[in-house]
Write a protein that holds these residues in place. Structure first.
Motif, PDB file in Angstrom:
ATOM      1  N   SER A 118     -23.111 -60.015   5.788  1.00  0.00           N
ATOM      2  CA  SER A 118     -22.645 -59.598   4.460  1.00  0.00           C
ATOM      3  C   SER A 118     -21.051 -59.120   4.279  1.00  0.00           C
ATOM      4  O   SER A 118     -20.657 -59.461   3.626  1.00  0.00           O
ATOM      5  N   ALA A 119     -20.935 -58.192   5.226  1.00  0.00           N
ATOM      6  CA  ALA A 119     -19.506 -57.570   5.199  1.00  0.00           C
ATOM      7  C   ALA A 119     -18.446 -58.605   5.692  1.00  0.00           C
ATOM      8  O   ALA A 119     -17.383 -58.453   5.038  1.00  0.00           O
ATOM      9  N   LYS A 120     -18.906 -59.577   6.575  1.00  0.00           N
ATOM     10  CA  LYS A 120     -18.016 -60.579   6.922  1.00  0.00           C
ATOM     11  C   LYS A 120     -17.806 -61.662   5.917  1.00  0.00           C
ATOM     12  O   LYS A 120     -16.766 -61.947   5.583  1.00  0.00           O
ATOM     13  N   LEU A 121     -18.749 -61.767   5.106  1.00  0.00           N
ATOM     14  CA  LEU A 121     -18.714 -62.558   3.638  1.00  0.00           C
ATOM     15  C   LEU A 121     -17.745 -62.078   2.841  1.00  0.00           C
ATOM     16  O   LEU A 121     -16.899 -62.820   2.233  1.00  0.00           O
ATOM     17  N   VAL A 122     -17.878 -60.584   2.383  1.00  0.00           N
ATOM     18  CA  VAL A 122     -17.162 -60.041   1.572  1.00  0.00           C
ATOM     19  C   VAL A 122     -15.716 -60.124   1.999  1.00  0.00           C
ATOM     20  O   VAL A 122     -14.582 -60.343   1.353  1.00  0.00           O
ATOM     21  N   TYR A 123     -15.365 -59.988   3.438  1.00  0.00           N
ATOM     22  CA  TYR A 123     -14.102 -60.072   4.012  1.00  0.00           C
ATOM     23  C   TYR A 123     -13.375 -61.348   3.761  1.00  0.00           C
ATOM     24  O   TYR A 123     -12.350 -61.656   3.253  1.00  0.00           O
ATOM     25  N   LYS A 124     -14.155 -62.541   3.962  1.00  0.00           N
ATOM     26  CA  LYS A 124     -13.574 -63.955   3.729  1.00  0.00           C
ATOM     27  C   LYS A 124     -13.256 -64.029   2.215  1.00  0.00           C
ATOM     28  O   LYS A 124     -12.631 -64.624   1.908  1.00  0.00           O
ATOM     29  N   VAL A 125     -14.267 -63.609   1.278  1.00  0.00           N
ATOM     30  CA  VAL A 125     -13.835 -63.577  -0.035  1.00  0.00           C
ATOM     31  C   VAL A 125     -12.674 -63.165  -0.393  1.00  0.00           C
ATOM     32  O   VAL A 125     -12.010 -63.630  -1.175  1.00  0.00           O
ATOM     33  N   ARG A 146     -21.609 -53.508  -2.304  1.00  0.00           N
ATOM     34  CA  ARG A 146     -21.187 -51.880  -2.157  1.00  0.00           C
ATOM     35  C   ARG A 146     -21.315 -51.570  -0.818  1.00  0.00           C
ATOM     36  O   ARG A 146     -20.359 -50.957  -0.262  1.00  0.00           O
ATOM     37  N   TYR A 147     -22.312 -51.862  -0.058  1.00  0.00           N
ATOM     38  CA  TYR A 147     -22.553 -51.614   1.260  1.00  0.00           C
ATOM     39  C   TYR A 147     -21.418 -52.178   2.022  1.00  0.00           C
ATOM     40  O   TYR A 147     -20.978 -51.671   2.831  1.00  0.00           O
ATOM     41  N   ALA A 148     -21.232 -53.556   1.949  1.00  0.00           N
ATOM     42  CA  ALA A 148     -20.421 -54.106   2.835  1.00  0.00           C
ATOM     43  C   ALA A 148     -18.836 -53.513   2.526  1.00  0.00           C
ATOM     44  O   ALA A 148     -18.076 -53.423   3.529  1.00  0.00           O
ATOM     45  N   LEU A 149     -18.501 -53.408   1.298  1.00  0.00           N
ATOM     46  CA  LEU A 149     -17.335 -52.506   1.225  1.00  0.00           C
ATOM     47  C   LEU A 149     -17.198 -51.203   1.899  1.00  0.00           C
ATOM     48  O   LEU A 149     -16.013 -50.871   2.506  1.00  0.00           O
ATOM     49  N   GLY A 191     -11.550 -50.149   8.411  1.00  0.00           N
ATOM     50  CA  GLY A 191     -10.118 -49.974   7.974  1.00  0.00           C
ATOM     51  C   GLY A 191      -9.316 -51.162   7.792  1.00  0.00           C
ATOM     52  O   GLY A 191      -8.270 -51.294   8.008  1.00  0.00           O
ATOM     53  N   VAL A 192     -10.180 -52.203   7.319  1.00  0.00           N
ATOM     54  CA  VAL A 192      -9.830 -53.647   7.127  1.00  0.00           C
ATOM     55  C   VAL A 192      -9.412 -53.932   5.443  1.00  0.00           C
ATOM     56  O   VAL A 192      -8.864 -54.925   5.211  1.00  0.00           O
ATOM     57  N   ILE A 193      -9.635 -52.747   4.699  1.00  0.00           N
ATOM     58  CA  ILE A 193      -9.532 -52.889   3.195  1.00  0.00           C
ATOM     59  C   ILE A 193      -8.847 -51.880   2.700  1.00  0.00           C
ATOM     60  O   ILE A 193      -8.904 -50.908   3.281  1.00  0.00           O
TER      61      ILE A 193
END
Length: 88
Positions: free
Chosen positions: A15-22, A46-49, A56-58
């Motif tokens: 889910s975090a990787k998907l949010v990163y790609k979005v 929220r958890y992914a963010l 440290g990528v966002i």
């Protein structure tokens, strides 16, 4: 890329990787925008963010159109590092 406890993007949940790609494709978005684009639940986003922030990528900034929301965007890091980590 800043890493905590040796954790990087490759160690994050899908889910975090998907949010990163979005965020990579659709640019700075609010949490609501990420929910709409990713079709994940608000809680999952929220958890992914949180996880992406720990690595440290966002970056989180104030969304001036509605100060109750935050605007999320990717930090300036070498794209090849992140892309290689996500594709694993």
């Amino acid at each position: 890329m800043t890493e905590t406890d040796g954790e990087g993007i490759t160690d994050l949940p899908p889910s975090a990787k998907l949010v990163y790609k979005v965020l990579e494709y659709d640019g700075p978005l609010t949490q609501k925008g990420i929910v709409e684009e990713s079709m994940l639940s608000a809680r999952t986003v929220r958890y992914a963010l949180e996880r992406l922030d720990e690595v440290g990528v966002i970056e989180e900034d104030v969304y001036f159109a509605d100060a109750r929301q935050n605007l999320y965007e990717l930090t300036d890091q070498p794209a090849d590092q992140a892309d290689a980590a996500i594709s694993d």
